[in-house]
Design a protein around this motif. Sequence first.
Motif, mmCIF file in Angstrom:
data_model
loop_
_atom_site.group_PDB
_atom_site.id
_atom_site.type_symbol
_atom_site.label_atom_id
_atom_site.label_comp_id
_atom_site.label_asym_id
_atom_site.label_seq_id
_atom_site.Cartn_x
_atom_site.Cartn_y
_atom_site.Cartn_z
ATOM 1 N N GLU A 1 0.889 -1.268 -0.087
ATOM 2 C CA GLU A 1 0.061 0.026 0.226
ATOM 3 C C GLU A 1 0.911 1.370 -0.232
ATOM 4 O OE1 GLU A 1 -3.046 1.645 -0.670
ATOM 5 O OE2 GLU A 1 -3.837 -0.146 0.324
ATOM 6 N N ILE B 1 9.558 11.385 -0.808
ATOM 7 C CA ILE B 1 9.665 11.928 -2.157
ATOM 8 C C ILE B 1 10.399 13.450 -1.502
ATOM 9 C CG2 ILE B 1 9.409 13.518 -3.981
ATOM 10 C CD1 ILE B 1 7.082 11.052 -4.788
ATOM 11 N N ARG B 2 9.492 13.826 -0.544
ATOM 12 C CA ARG B 2 9.915 15.254 -0.061
ATOM 13 C C ARG B 2 11.201 15.381 1.024
ATOM 14 N NH1 ARG B 2 5.861 18.566 -2.092
ATOM 15 N NH2 ARG B 2 6.692 20.158 -3.139
ATOM 16 N N ASP C 1 3.402 6.118 9.552
ATOM 17 C CA ASP C 1 2.093 6.751 10.273
ATOM 18 C C ASP C 1 0.951 7.401 9.507
ATOM 19 O OD1 ASP C 1 0.997 7.975 12.715
ATOM 20 O OD2 ASP C 1 1.686 9.787 11.761
ATOM 21 N N LYS D 1 1.107 4.298 -1.626
ATOM 22 C CA LYS D 1 0.547 5.789 -1.923
ATOM 23 C C LYS D 1 0.551 6.827 -1.058
ATOM 24 C CE LYS D 1 -1.523 4.200 -6.230
ATOM 25 N NZ LYS D 1 -2.601 4.510 -7.602
ATOM 26 N N TYR D 2 -0.192 6.447 -0.066
ATOM 27 C CA TYR D 2 -0.422 7.421 1.294
ATOM 28 C C TYR D 2 1.231 7.802 1.818
ATOM 29 C CZ TYR D 2 -4.708 5.013 1.288
ATOM 30 O OH TYR D 2 -6.055 4.508 1.032
ATOM 31 N N LYS E 1 -2.953 5.965 9.304
ATOM 32 C CA LYS E 1 -4.006 6.704 9.597
ATOM 33 C C LYS E 1 -4.924 6.740 8.542
ATOM 34 C CE LYS E 1 -3.095 9.900 12.947
ATOM 35 N NZ LYS E 1 -2.315 9.153 13.758
ATOM 36 N N ALA E 2 -4.529 6.288 7.378
ATOM 37 C CA ALA E 2 -5.561 6.430 6.187
ATOM 38 C C ALA E 2 -6.061 5.012 5.668
ATOM 39 C CB ALA E 2 -4.611 7.317 5.029
ATOM 40 N N ASN E 3 -5.292 3.832 5.897
ATOM 41 C CA ASN E 3 -5.741 2.477 5.493
ATOM 42 C C ASN E 3 -5.773 1.353 6.744
ATOM 43 O OD1 ASN E 3 -5.210 -0.060 4.076
ATOM 44 N ND2 ASN E 3 -5.369 1.374 2.377
ATOM 45 N N LEU F 1 12.166 9.238 9.120
ATOM 46 C CA LEU F 1 11.307 9.485 7.710
ATOM 47 C C LEU F 1 10.247 8.289 7.514
ATOM 48 C CD1 LEU F 1 10.970 11.436 5.429
ATOM 49 C CD2 LEU F 1 12.863 10.053 4.132
ATOM 50 N N ARG G 1 4.036 8.007 0.266
ATOM 51 C CA ARG G 1 5.048 8.130 -0.929
ATOM 52 C C ARG G 1 5.558 9.773 -0.877
ATOM 53 N NH1 ARG G 1 7.313 5.520 -4.748
ATOM 54 N NH2 ARG G 1 8.012 6.491 -6.702
ATOM 55 N N PRO G 2 4.444 10.764 -0.778
ATOM 56 C CA PRO G 2 4.707 12.082 -0.891
ATOM 57 C C PRO G 2 5.856 12.459 0.341
ATOM 58 C CG PRO G 2 2.506 11.962 -1.265
ATOM 59 C CD PRO G 2 2.989 10.573 -0.743
ATOM 60 N N ILE G 3 5.936 11.999 1.446
ATOM 61 C CA ILE G 3 6.987 12.535 2.289
ATOM 62 C C ILE G 3 8.100 11.802 2.207
ATOM 63 C CG2 ILE G 3 5.975 10.667 4.129
ATOM 64 C CD1 ILE G 3 7.499 14.230 4.945
#
Lengths: 249, 249
Positions: free
Chosen positions: B153, B162-163, B183, B155-156, B187-189, B177, B158-160
Motif C-alpha cells: 500500500e 519524496i519530499r 504513520d 501511495k499514502y 492513519k489512512a488505511n 522518515l 510516498r509524498p513524504i
Amino acid sequence: MTYCVGMVLEKGLVLMSDTRTNSGVDNISVFRKMFTWQVSGERIITVMTAGNLATTQAVVSQLEERMKEPGERENAILQSPTMFQVATEIGKLLRDIIAKRQNANGDRGRGKFTASIIIAGQINGMEPRLFMLYPEGNFIEASLDTPFFQIGETKYGRPIIIRGYDRQMSLEDGVKLLTVSFDSTLKANLSVGLPLDLQVIERDSFEVSHQHRMSADDPYFRSISSSWGDALKHAFHSLPDYSFKQDGQ
Amino acid sequence: MTYCVGMVLEKGLVLMSDTRTNSGVDNISVFRKMFTWQVSGERIITVMTAGNLATTQAVVSQLEERMKEPGERENAILQSPTMFQVATEIGKLLRDIIAKRQNANGDRGRGKFTASIIIAGQINGMEPRLFMLYPEGNFIEASLDTPFFQIGETKYGRPIIIRGYDRQMSLEDGVKLLTVSFDSTLKANLSVGLPLDLQVIERDSFEVSHQHRMSADDPYFRSISSSWGDALKHAFHSLPDYSFKQDGQ
C-alpha cells in the motif's frame, strides 16, 4: 486518472479538480471536470467528475438537454426542490448511461464506462451540501465525521487533508489545504495534471464566490509547491530524533 | 495488504515493514514480513515481502530448505557471490512458486498467488544494494535517482519520502522518515497495521546494526504520531496565504 476533492467548511464549500485525462500514457488531454449551474440568489450546484470521459460528458450533456434545440432545453436539477433530489437525479442519469453503454457492448463492456461524481451546492433556505455518487447511482453525503470527499487518484493527497482539516478554517485556508493535497499528488502521479480548477462557494451566497484556474506558472501554486517542500523538511526536523540506544541495544 | 519500504542512504540501509495480513476485513493476523540471513563480517541479506502469504512463506521456507532435515539444510543465497546473484536466485524461486500454484489451480488460479519482494543487503568487498522483485521473477535495482522502493500500500506514504529523502541523512533520520511515512499510511488505511519491524544495516558492518519492533505503545512511534500532526499544522500555517483578490476578481 483524475483527482477531485470537495470539502465542507463552516463558511462554505471548497472544490478543486485537475484537468488531465489519459488513455495510456501517450494520449493525454486537458478536459474540464468541474461544471456549475446557478440561479443567482437561489441555488448553486457544482459537479466534479472522475472516470470514463464519454460517460461523464454524457451526464453533463443530458443534464443540460443538449440533444434538444437551445430554446427547448430545461435543466432538471435547476427545478429540484432539494440537493438530495439533485443527487438522486444525477445518480439515476449516471447509472442509466453506464448501464446502456455496458449492455450495448455485452461482455466486452462489463466493468467499463464507470464514473464517480462529487456534487456540491446549496439551495436557498437549506444548508450547503456535499455528496459522492457511485457508478451504481447511489450516493453518500458528507457529515461532521467525514467532511470531505475525494474521487480518482485519492491516496497520495489524503494524509495531509486528514491532518490539516479543521471545519472552522477560513475558505482561504481551505484553498491552501487543497493546493497542498494536489501538489503532493502531482509530485507522485503522472495521471493527475495541471491546470487545476478551483471553486469556492461561500455559505448563503448562492453563487460562485471565487473561481480560478491554476496553471503550471500560477504564482500561488508555485509558491505553495516550493515552500511546502521546505516547510515539510522543517517539520520533519522538528520531530523527536530516533536513538539506536532506546531499546537497550 | 502490506506496506514495506527499503531505502539506501550513504551510511547504509534502512528497512521497515508492517505486520498485518488480512483476508477480507474480518480475518486479520500478525505475520512477520521481514527476514534476515547473515554471515557475520561477510554478508547480510534481508528480504521484505508483500502479496499472497502462502507464496511468500513458501519462498522463505524453500530458501532455508526447510523440507530437508535440519542438518542437511543449505541456504543458497549464503553462497551467492554477489547481491545480483541473490536477487536472481530469489526471483527464480518466487516465479516458480507462483507459476506452480497458478497451474495447479487452472483458470481459478490466474492472477492469484502473486507477491513482490524487496531485497536489501551487502556482501564484503561490494556496495550495499537494494532490489525490488516482481512476481515474474525479474527485478530492478535502486539507484541515485530512485534510492528507495516501496511494496504493498505505497501511495499514502510516498509524498513524504519524496519530499524528505536526502542521501546524506543520518541512519537515525532515515528511521524517522520511514516512521512518518508509515504513520501517514496507518492513519489512512486499515489494511496496514502495527507493530512495525525496523532494521538498520550500517554500511560495511555486514550485520544487523539495529532492529526494533514498534508496537502501538512504543514511545517513539507515539511521539512521532502525535508531534507529526502538530508539525504538519505548523508547516501548513507557515505557507503563503491564498487571497481571493489575486486574480483581480
